[in-house]
Write an enzyme that holds these catalytic residues in place. Structure first.
Site, PDB file in Angstrom:
ATOM      1  N   SER A  36      -5.599   1.211  13.751  1.00 13.14           N
ATOM      2  CA  SER A  36      -6.387   2.448  13.692  1.00 13.14           C
ATOM      3  C   SER A  36      -6.962   2.714  15.064  1.00 13.14           C
ATOM      4  CB  SER A  36      -7.533   2.314  12.686  1.00 13.14           C
ATOM      5  OG  SER A  36      -8.477   3.367  12.831  1.00 13.14           O
ATOM      6  N   GLY A  96       0.833  -1.199   0.000  1.00 14.68           N
ATOM      7  CA  GLY A  96       0.000   0.000   0.000  1.00 14.68           C
ATOM      8  C   GLY A  96       0.863   1.242   0.000  1.00 14.68           C
ATOM      9  N   GLY A  97       1.910   1.227  -0.820  1.00 15.31           N
ATOM     10  CA  GLY A  97       2.885   2.313  -0.792  1.00 15.31           C
ATOM     11  C   GLY A  97       2.776   3.315  -1.915  1.00 15.31           C
ATOM     12  N   TYR A 141     -14.784  -2.174   9.686  1.00 13.11           N
ATOM     13  CA  TYR A 141     -13.414  -1.661   9.619  1.00 13.11           C
ATOM     14  C   TYR A 141     -12.734  -1.761  10.979  1.00 13.11           C
ATOM     15  CZ  TYR A 141      -9.632   1.755   9.070  1.00 13.11           C
ATOM     16  OH  TYR A 141      -8.406   2.388   9.047  1.00 13.11           O
ATOM     17  N   GLY A 189      -0.826   8.062   0.063  1.00 17.92           N
ATOM     18  CA  GLY A 189      -1.129   8.223   1.479  1.00 17.92           C
ATOM     19  C   GLY A 189       0.022   7.930   2.421  1.00 17.92           C
TER      20      GLY A 189
END
Length: 263
Positions: free
Chosen positions: A153, A29-30, A166, A33
């Site tokens: 999170s 996920g690079g 989530y 963001g």
């Protein structure tokens, strides 16, 4: 050259030595963001970084931004065959890895009553199954003394509306952080998690109409003890700390949330 000048020059060179020169890092996920901000920090400090993502155009843009010390690989974090292929590519590129940031994830905004089985499965697969097997497949490549960082999170400790699936996925990641930390400890590998709060990463603008995103961001800032949102760069510094500098820390979760989950 006078001795004092030579000493000053040598000191300046030492001061500006890239902090992570010679280090190999993988960031899932690079391409945008938090992952891209972390990749930028590490590349700027001398590391070689391999980033992944699902969007080829975003990967190409990230690769161009990061420069020659970055490798961009298209890989779906929810697919075990693609994670296997990623491990093969990482081995070919790096041989061994000094840090892994298992960051790939998706949001899942939906009220409880409107959460479908499809959405639930997608969120849990990408956010929980993905990082678990990413660490499993890349663990043989991790050098002794390396650091793994997972993305959780503040939603895993706060009851936030429209985020129940989530939050469950991120609570699973928090739990696996402890379990993987224990199991990888004999190999000298540390596993920790970074827990972002309200971060202005651009994700809201991608998932909401512009006016709704603006109102949401304003409300998030007003609700935060620091009265602002955080930045991707602030997450990046926390990730780098956990990956490289927190050498007597494993199994923990570092909240980077302006105090939102603590105060």
């Amino acid at each position: 050259m006078p001795a004092t000048t030579a000493t000053t020059t040598a000191a300046a060179a030492l001061k500006h030595q890239p902090k992570y020169e010679g280090k190999n890092v993988v960031i899932t996920g690079g391409s945008s963001g938090l992952g891209l901000a972390t990749a930028q920090l590490l590349v700027d400090e001398g590391a070689r970084v391999l980033i992944t993502g699902r969007d080829r155009a975003a990967l190409d843009a990230a690769r161009e931004q990061l420069g020659p010390n970055a490798v961009a690989v298209r890989s779906d974090a929810s697919s075990l065959p693609e994670i296997d292929a990623l491990a093969d590519r990482v081995k070919a590129e790096f041989g061994t890895v000094d840090a892994l940031f298992a960051n790939a994830g998706v949001n899942g905004f939906a009220p409880f009553e409107a959460t479908t089985e499809e959405l639930f499965d997608q969120v849990l697969t990408v956010n929980a199954k993905g990082p678990y097997f990413t660490v499993q497949k890349l663990a043989p490549l991790l050098a002794e003394g390396s650091g793994v960082v997972l993305t959780t999170s503040v939603a895993n400790v706060l009851g936030l509306p429209a985020l129940s699936a989530y939050a469950a996925s991120k609570a699973a990641v928090r739990s696996m952080t402890r379990g993987l930390a224990r199991e990888l400890l004999p190999r000298g590998i540390r596993v920790n998690a970074v827990s972002p709060g309200p971060i202005d990463s651009g994700i809201l603008e991608k998932t909401m109409p512009a006016d709704v995103a603006a109102r949401t961001k304003a409300q998030m800032a007003a609700d935060n003890p620091m009265l602002r949102m955080g930045t991707p760069a602030e997450i990046a510094r926390a990730v780098a700390f956990l990956a490289f500098d927190a050498t007597f820390t494993t199994g923990t979760e570092l909240a980077v949330d302006g105090g939102g989950s603590q105060l």
